[in-house]
Structure formats: C-alpha cells, structure tokens
Design an enzyme around this catalytic site. Structure first.
Site, short mmCIF file in Angstrom:
data_model
loop_
_atom_site.label_atom_id
_atom_site.label_comp_id
_atom_site.label_asym_id
_atom_site.label_seq_id
_atom_site.Cartn_x
_atom_site.Cartn_y
_atom_site.Cartn_z
CB THR A 13 33.44 30.67 29.92
OG1 THR A 13 33.46 32.05 29.50
CG2 THR A 13 32.87 29.81 28.81
CB CYS A 130 30.53 40.58 46.15
SG CYS A 130 32.02 41.36 45.52
CB SER A 160 37.03 34.29 43.69
OG SER A 160 36.57 34.65 44.97
NE ARG A 236 41.12 41.92 45.01
CZ ARG A 236 39.83 41.94 44.69
NH1 ARG A 236 38.96 41.14 45.28
NH2 ARG A 236 39.38 42.79 43.79
CG HIS A 243 34.51 39.61 49.36
ND1 HIS A 243 35.51 38.91 48.73
CD2 HIS A 243 33.98 40.45 48.43
CE1 HIS A 243 35.60 39.31 47.46
NE2 HIS A 243 34.67 40.24 47.25
P1 NAP Z 1 35.74 36.29 34.56
O1 NAP Z 1 36.00 35.05 35.32
O2 NAP Z 1 36.87 37.04 33.98
O3 NAP Z 1 34.67 35.94 33.38
C1 NAP Z 1 34.25 36.90 32.45
C2 NAP Z 1 33.15 36.32 31.60
O4 NAP Z 1 32.65 37.32 30.71
C3 NAP Z 1 33.62 35.16 30.71
O5 NAP Z 1 32.58 34.24 30.54
C4 NAP Z 1 33.90 35.88 29.39
O6 NAP Z 1 33.81 35.02 28.28
C5 NAP Z 1 32.74 36.84 29.37
N1 NAP Z 1 32.98 37.95 28.48
C6 NAP Z 1 33.96 38.88 28.55
N2 NAP Z 1 33.86 39.74 27.52
C7 NAP Z 1 32.81 39.34 26.77
C8 NAP Z 1 32.19 39.80 25.58
N3 NAP Z 1 32.66 40.86 24.92
N4 NAP Z 1 31.13 39.12 25.09
C9 NAP Z 1 30.66 38.03 25.73
N5 NAP Z 1 31.19 37.54 26.86
C10 NAP Z 1 32.25 38.19 27.38
O7 NAP Z 1 34.95 37.35 35.44
P2 NAP Z 1 33.88 37.10 36.60
O8 NAP Z 1 34.57 37.13 37.91
O9 NAP Z 1 33.02 35.95 36.28
O10 NAP Z 1 33.07 38.46 36.53
C11 NAP Z 1 32.32 38.83 35.41
C12 NAP Z 1 31.61 40.12 35.71
O11 NAP Z 1 30.66 39.92 36.74
C13 NAP Z 1 32.52 41.26 36.23
O12 NAP Z 1 33.13 41.96 35.18
C14 NAP Z 1 31.56 42.08 37.02
O13 NAP Z 1 30.90 43.00 36.18
C15 NAP Z 1 30.58 41.05 37.55
N6 NAP Z 1 30.93 40.69 38.95
C16 NAP Z 1 30.13 41.12 39.90
C17 NAP Z 1 30.41 40.82 41.20
C18 NAP Z 1 29.55 41.39 42.26
O14 NAP Z 1 30.11 41.99 43.13
N7 NAP Z 1 28.27 41.18 42.23
C19 NAP Z 1 31.50 40.08 41.55
C20 NAP Z 1 32.31 39.61 40.55
C21 NAP Z 1 32.01 39.93 39.23
P3 NAP Z 1 35.14 34.33 27.66
O15 NAP Z 1 35.56 33.27 28.63
O16 NAP Z 1 34.67 33.80 26.36
O17 NAP Z 1 36.14 35.44 27.51
O1 3JN Z 2 36.79 42.79 43.42
C1 3JN Z 2 35.83 42.26 43.98
O2 3JN Z 2 35.97 41.58 45.00
C2 3JN Z 2 34.47 42.46 43.45
C3 3JN Z 2 34.52 42.90 42.04
C4 3JN Z 2 33.48 43.23 41.34
C5 3JN Z 2 33.59 43.71 39.99
C6 3JN Z 2 34.67 43.33 39.20
C7 3JN Z 2 34.81 43.83 37.92
C8 3JN Z 2 33.90 44.72 37.42
C9 3JN Z 2 32.64 44.58 39.47
C10 3JN Z 2 31.43 44.89 40.29
O3 3JN Z 2 30.59 44.02 40.38
O4 3JN Z 2 31.30 45.98 40.84
C11 3JN Z 2 32.81 45.10 38.20
C12 3JN Z 2 31.86 46.08 37.63
O5 3JN Z 2 32.06 47.29 37.86
O6 3JN Z 2 30.94 45.67 36.95
#
Ligand code: NAP
Ligand code: 3JN
Length: 337
Positions: A13, A130, A160, A236, A243
């Site tokens: 989600t 990212c 985002s 940011r 980005h």
């Molecule tokens: P987001 O929009 O806040 O979405 C978080 C997602 O995680 C939602 O689907 C949420 O579900 C789910 N979630 C949170 N806690 C949970 C739990 N205890 N059990 C099951 N599901 C849970 O965040 P996002 O931007 O998509 O990012 C999610 C994660 O991806 C980040 O925390 C980070 O680790 C990673 N990320 C990586 C990059 C990268 O640089 N590669 C970039 C962005 C994010 P609900 O809607 O039900 O709460």
């Molecule tokens: O802030 C951004 O532009 C990228 C964010 C990535 C991020 C956000 C929350 C948790 C991360 C990540 O992928 O490094 C995490 C994380 O540490 O998992």
C-alpha cells in the site's frame, strides 16, 4: 511455456509497493499468483493488478508459505524480522530497506552494474538506496575505463523518497500557503514547501547523515572497490518525484567530457541529455515515470587535473526502488530459480 512464480509484495500500500505492483504488470513479470501484504491498518483495502482487485492481507510469519519471490518495501524493522522468515521457507527476498544492504552475506545489486552478485544470494538480495542506484548506473562505465578515485556528490531529493505521507505534506503545505493558511509540519522537521534542507535520515556521530553514509558505503560495495573515496551532501527539495545529483569525480586516467558522453550513451540504463548550446539538460520532470537514468551538464572539473562534473537524474520510486527490485527479480527468475 516459461516458468511462472508465486510472488508477494510486502508494503504493497506504500509509495514504493504501489509502484512495484505497477512494474510487475508493465514488465510482464511471470507471476502465477500475487499476494499483497501490509499492516493491520490496510485490512479491507484492495489494489489493482492486471485489471483485478486483489485484497491486501496482513503480514504474518505464515505469509510466505508456498511463495518463491517476495519484494519487500515496508521499512527496515519489517525486513529485519520477516526477510529471514521468508528466506527460511524458500522464498527469495528482494529487500528495499537498508536492513541487509551492508551484510557481507547479502548481495547489494544494481542490474546494470553488478548482476553477477545475485548468484551468491542465500535467500536475501538487497536493493540499494535510490540516490546510490542512479549514481552508480552513471559512474560504473567511467570507473571501468578510467578508474574513479574520488566522488563528491550533492543530492536534490524528492519528497516521495520519504513515502506517501511526505508527498501529502508537500501538497498540503503548498495549498495552505496559497490560501494564506498556517503551514503544518508533521513529517519533516522543517517546512518543505518553498524550502530545501540538508537533512535526510538521522545525523550520525561523524556529522554526516545516514543517507549520506549510505551513498559512501553502498557505492563501494556495488562497485566492488573499497578504495573509492566518497563525500556526499543529501538535500531534500520541494519536488514530488525524481532525485537529481550534482556529481564531481576524479579519475586516475584522463577522460574527456566527449568521451564520457559517448561512453554513457551506449551504456545500459542511461541516456545522455546534454546540449548546453540548445539549453538541453535533464530535469526531475523529464525523468519522472521512466526507468532511464538521465545524465547531462557533462564537463571538465576545472579545479583538478583529471576531473569530470555531471548532473544525474532518475525517478527515485521507479529506478531508485521498484524497477530496480523487479529487474533483480527478473534475473533471479530467469537464471537462479
Ligand atoms: P510508505 O509510503 O510509508 O509505505 C510503507 C509501507 O509499509 C505501507 O504499505 C505500510 O503498510 C507498510 N508497513 C509499514 N509497517 C508495516 C508492518 N509492520 N507490517 C507490514 N507492513 C508494514 O513508504 P515507502 O516510501 O513505500 O517506503 C517503504 C520502505 O521502502 C522504506 O521504509 C524504505 O525501507 C524503502 N525505500 C527504499 C528506497 C530506496 O532508496 N531504494 C526508497 C524509498 C523507500 P500500511 O499502509 O498498512 O501501513
Ligand atoms: O529519502 C529518500 O529520498 C530515500 C529514502 C530511503 C529510505 C527511507 C526510509 C527508510 C530508506 C532507504 O532505502 O535507505 C530507509 C531504510 O533505511 O530502509
């Protein structure tokens, strides 16, 4: 018929999870069944995949029974707990969080750079941050011919990257300001509308932020070269998607801007958008919605002997997260499952 796989998206989600579902569909990933997992908050929600409504299920220890691939993007804590559980059940995890990235047992993969690393996975493969992904896609071809000794990078990161709540915060703050209402700050420490701040993730002992140190450590691991020196400033900016990065590199061997343009234009995942006389350079809006990393403003770094400066832009939710994860899963499915 080619093999089909039972796949889960954990964090379905969220901003990244949603895009993962879209990428699986767009790239026609060989899905047999798709399970969408999130937290209890999402009970009752349905998400679309290939025109069908799929109910979101609550993540539990039993979620991975009978699955072969799980794409995780639900934060580090969830990955820390559930990725080993999935792996123990024979379900290979491609994890988007930082939880496993620097674990020596876990490959950290950008398919254009080090796809071979997937071969040594033990059930978990990490997707880099990212900001690191788009930088290494652009720098690896240069490293291969001229050896990069040092990188100095400043990022301009879209909201985002923080998730759906931050996308809403920028929208709400801009709306409030335009309507002469008070601005509320809930997600960030500072107002993001009409502002920018050099603060992404937490501050560490060395006064760098965790985001900046992710770029240092992940770049070395993916490029398989611990001698590369990296200094990053992560900023940011009030942009919704994509980005941008201003990157200075110092190389061992001299390489000209013309050679860099020619080299990058024929390298995978990249497009050179660089014609200053016609005011052509890539912007965040140009990269958004695509999977290509765009590079422009390629020029000599006139402050050092062997230096190049460039501007690198990519969609942080697609190539920076979801697309990269699906590309890893594609290699996994084709070669290793
Ligand atoms: P987001 O929009 O806040 O979405 C978080 C997602 O995680 C939602 O689907 C949420 O579900 C789910 N979630 C949170 N806690 C949970 C739990 N205890 N059990 C099951 N599901 C849970 O965040 P996002 O931007 O998509 O990012 C999610 C994660 O991806 C980040 O925390 C980070 O680790 C990673 N990320 C990586 C990059 C990268 O640089 N590669 C970039 C962005 C994010 P609900 O809607 O039900 O709460
Ligand atoms: O802030 C951004 O532009 C990228 C964010 C990535 C991020 C956000 C929350 C948790 C991360 C990540 O992928 O490094 C995490 C994380 O540490 O998992």
């Amino acid at each position: 018929m080619s093999k089909l796989f039972d796949v889960a998206v954990v964090g379905a989600t969220g901003a990244v999870g949603n895009q993962m579902i879209a990428c699986l569909e767009e790239r026609n990933f060989p899905v047999k069944t798709l399970k969408l997992l999130a937290s209890e908050i999402s009970i009752g929600k349905k998400l679309k995949y290939k025109g069908k409504d799929i109910p979101v299920e609550v993540l539990s220890e039993n979620s991975f029974d009978g699955l072969q691939i799980a794409l995780f993007s639900a934060g580090g804590g969830t990955s820390q707990k559930f990725a080993p559980i999935a792996a123990s059940k024979g379900c290979v995890v491609v994890d988007n969080s930082s939880a496993w990235r620097m674990d020596p047992e876990v490959p950290l993969v950008v398919p254009e750079v080090n796809p071979h690393a997937i071969a040594r996975h033990k059930g978990i493969i990490a997707n880099p941050n990212c900001s690191t992904i788009q930088m290494v896609v652009a720098l690896k071809p240069i490293h291969d011919v001229a050896r990069i000794k040092r990188i100095v990078v400043s990022t301009y990161q879209a909201v985002s990257g923080t998730g759906q709540k931050a996308i809403n915060e920028l929208h709400d703050q801009v709306t409030a300001i335009m309507n002469f209402r008070e601005v509320e700050t809930k997600v960030y420490h500072r107002q993001i509308a009409f502002n920018c701040f050099p603060h992404i993730d937490v501050f560490l002992e060395n006064d760098y932020t965790k985001e900046e140190m992710k770029m240092v450590n992940e770049t070395r691991k993916i490029m398989e070269d611990d001698s590369i020196m990296v200094a990053a400033t992560a900023v940011r900016v009030p942009v919704f998607y994509s980005h941008s990065e201003a990157v200075n590199i110092e190389t061992e061997k001299k390489i000209s801007p013309a050679e860099v343009r020619e080299l990058l234009d024929r390298s995978p995942g990249l497009r050179v958008v660089d014609d200053p006389k016609d005011l052509i350079y890539p912007t965040a809006l140009d990269a958004t919605g695509g999977d290509t990393t765009l590079v422009g403003r390629i020029r000599e770094d006139i402050s050092i002997k062997n230096g190049i400066v460039m501007w690198i832009v990519a969609d942080n939710i697609r190539k920076g997260a979801a697309t990269n994860a699906v590309q890893i899963a594609e290699i996994l499915a084709e070669k290793y499952l």
